[in-house]
Scaffold this active site. Structure first.
Site, mmCIF file in Angstrom:
data_model
loop_
_atom_site.group_PDB
_atom_site.id
_atom_site.type_symbol
_atom_site.label_atom_id
_atom_site.label_comp_id
_atom_site.label_asym_id
_atom_site.label_seq_id
_atom_site.Cartn_x
_atom_site.Cartn_y
_atom_site.Cartn_z
ATOM 1 C CB SER A 118 -0.928 0.020 1.216
ATOM 2 O OG SER A 118 -2.014 -0.818 1.000
ATOM 3 C CE1 TYR B 221 -4.922 2.043 4.062
ATOM 4 C CE2 TYR B 221 -3.657 0.780 5.657
ATOM 5 C CZ TYR B 221 -3.866 1.197 4.364
ATOM 6 O OH TYR B 221 -3.029 0.784 3.373
ATOM 7 C CE1 TYR C 295 -3.835 -0.759 -4.851
ATOM 8 C CE2 TYR C 295 -4.630 -3.021 -4.954
ATOM 9 C CZ TYR C 295 -4.247 -1.916 -4.217
ATOM 10 O OH TYR C 295 -4.263 -1.983 -2.846
ATOM 11 C CB VAL D 3 -0.126 -5.893 4.142
ATOM 12 C CG1 VAL D 3 -1.428 -5.374 4.650
ATOM 13 C CG2 VAL D 3 -0.119 -6.101 2.680
ATOM 14 C CE LYS E 15 -3.782 0.841 -1.070
ATOM 15 N NZ LYS E 15 -4.401 0.473 0.223
HETATM 16 O O1 DON Z 1 -4.596 -4.490 -2.070
HETATM 17 C C1 DON Z 1 -4.136 -5.034 -1.068
HETATM 18 O O2 DON Z 1 -4.860 -5.514 -0.196
HETATM 19 C C2 DON Z 1 -2.626 -5.082 -0.902
HETATM 20 N N1 DON Z 1 -1.985 -5.198 -2.183
HETATM 21 C C3 DON Z 1 -2.113 -3.863 -0.216
HETATM 22 C C4 DON Z 1 -2.760 -3.611 1.129
HETATM 23 C C5 DON Z 1 -1.891 -2.938 2.111
HETATM 24 O O3 DON Z 1 -0.693 -2.857 1.990
HETATM 25 C C6 DON Z 1 -2.559 -2.447 3.346
HETATM 26 N N2 DON Z 1 -1.643 -1.733 4.215
HETATM 27 N N3 DON Z 1 -1.208 -1.721 5.226
#
Ligand code: DON
Length: 339
Positions: free
Chosen positions: A82, A260, A208, A278, A85
């Protein structure tokens, strides 16, 4: 709400880091202090991420003058997830500007998890902000490029310019997520049903998913953060990546949404804009001063690296980075002393 104050010059955030040797020893101290902290759980909803070594821990501070301080497992690569992003958001801000990002993607927190579907429903299909999955997918859809391949090329070259080196995809992570990302595909379809995505939603999710699988180190994250701290110029390569106004807008979005539903707590403890991923990465930005990159896979319930947050909170305090912290102005303090 109309908050337009007309043509008023924006004053800059000022101040500087302590001396080089002090920063160097405080980065080492941050690593030492949290090295044996074992709190948190490694993410497993993307199957391959469950194999991450929870012991890995890296801390890095990249100064806006190009100097870099490192401690721990700084050579280890992991998927950016993430954190991508934040930088794709900056590239889209650069292309479309302040108003389009505010109106089409949004800048407000959902108060809900990063992959919430209900947040979309509660907000009339609005993706809300570029840091949650819905907003990030809508943001990737806005990347310049006539085809998904062109959009992908622009993401890779843009994020590589932020990092100051060519970034590559971890194919195992990409495959693992592409095989199991039904939820993101559902989010993209839902956005499509509300008319919020004009391209093929599944092609957008694929781009994405690739962007989330780009490999970085904690050092890369610190340099990427330092580029946002340095008005958009990468302090190591000297390349301008985005404008100063784009940095300001991106950092405001990060402050409100980077952690978040825990963004308030993050700001309360750390007092700086930041973004988590994550896989355990974390980037934090001290405007005009430095970028901080950390890596430690165990996460809290909202998906933010536990040791990363603690090491960053420590550095924010000892380096004097919290943007809300001030000392009494000398004159005012003198008046008070005289009273
Ligand atoms: O889209 C997703 O769920 C993962 N590729 C990225 C989510 C993420 O990193 C949430 N962050 N802490």
């Amino acid at each position: 709400m109309d908050v337009d104050v007309g043509d008023v010059a924006q004053a800059a955030y000022t101040g500087h880091l302590p001396e080089w040797s002090e920063v160097e020893s405080l980065v080492e101290a941050a690593h030492r202090r949290f090295k044996s902290d074992a709190d948190g759980t490694v993410a497993d909803y993307i199957p391959v991420l469950a194999q991450a070594d929870p012991e890995l821990f890296a801390v890095c501070v990249a100064e806006v003058d190009g100097g870099v301080h490192t401690a721990g497992d700084i050579q280890v690569e992991f998927s950016i997830q993430s954190i991508s992003k934040a930088f794709v958001c900056a590239l889209v801000c650069q292309e479309y500007g302040h108003e389009v990002v505010r109106d089409r993607i949004g800048v407000n927190n959902t108060g809900l998890a990063f992959n919430s579907v209900i947040a979309i429903e509660l907000n009339d299909g609005h993706p809300m902000n570029p840091m949650v999955n819905a907003g990030a997918i809508a943001t990737t859809a806005l990347m310049p490029g006539a085809t998904p391949d062109e959009q992908w090329d622009n993401i890779v070259s843009g994020l590589s310019a932020f990092a100051g080196r060519p970034l590559t995809v971890d194919d195992t992570v990409y495959r693992s997520e592409a095989d199991t990302n039904q939820r993101n595909r559902a989010i993209a379809r839902l956005l499509e049903s509300y008319g919020r995505i004009e391209l093929d939603p599944l092609a957008v999710v694929d781009v994405y998913t690739r962007q989330c699988a780009l490999r970085v180190t904690a050092r890369d994250l610190a340099v990427m953060g330092a580029t946002l701290a340095d008005g958009g110029v990468n302090p190591v390569t000297g390349q301008r990546v985005v404008s100063a106004g784009v940095c300001r807008d991106t950092l405001a979005i990060l402050a409100a949404n980077g952690a978040y539903e825990r963004s308030g707590e993050w700001l309360f403890e750390i007092g700086l804009p930041g973004k988590s991923g994550v896989a355990g990465g974390l980037v934090t930005v001290a405007p005009g001063k430095a970028g901080i990159g950390t890596f430690s896979p165990p996460l809290d319930a909202a998906g933010n690296s536990v040791r990363g947050q603690r090491a960053t909170a420590y550095l924010s305090r000892v380096l004097g980075l919290n943007i809300f912290a001030s000392h009494a102005h000398t004159l005012a303090a003198q008046r008070k002393d005289r009273a």
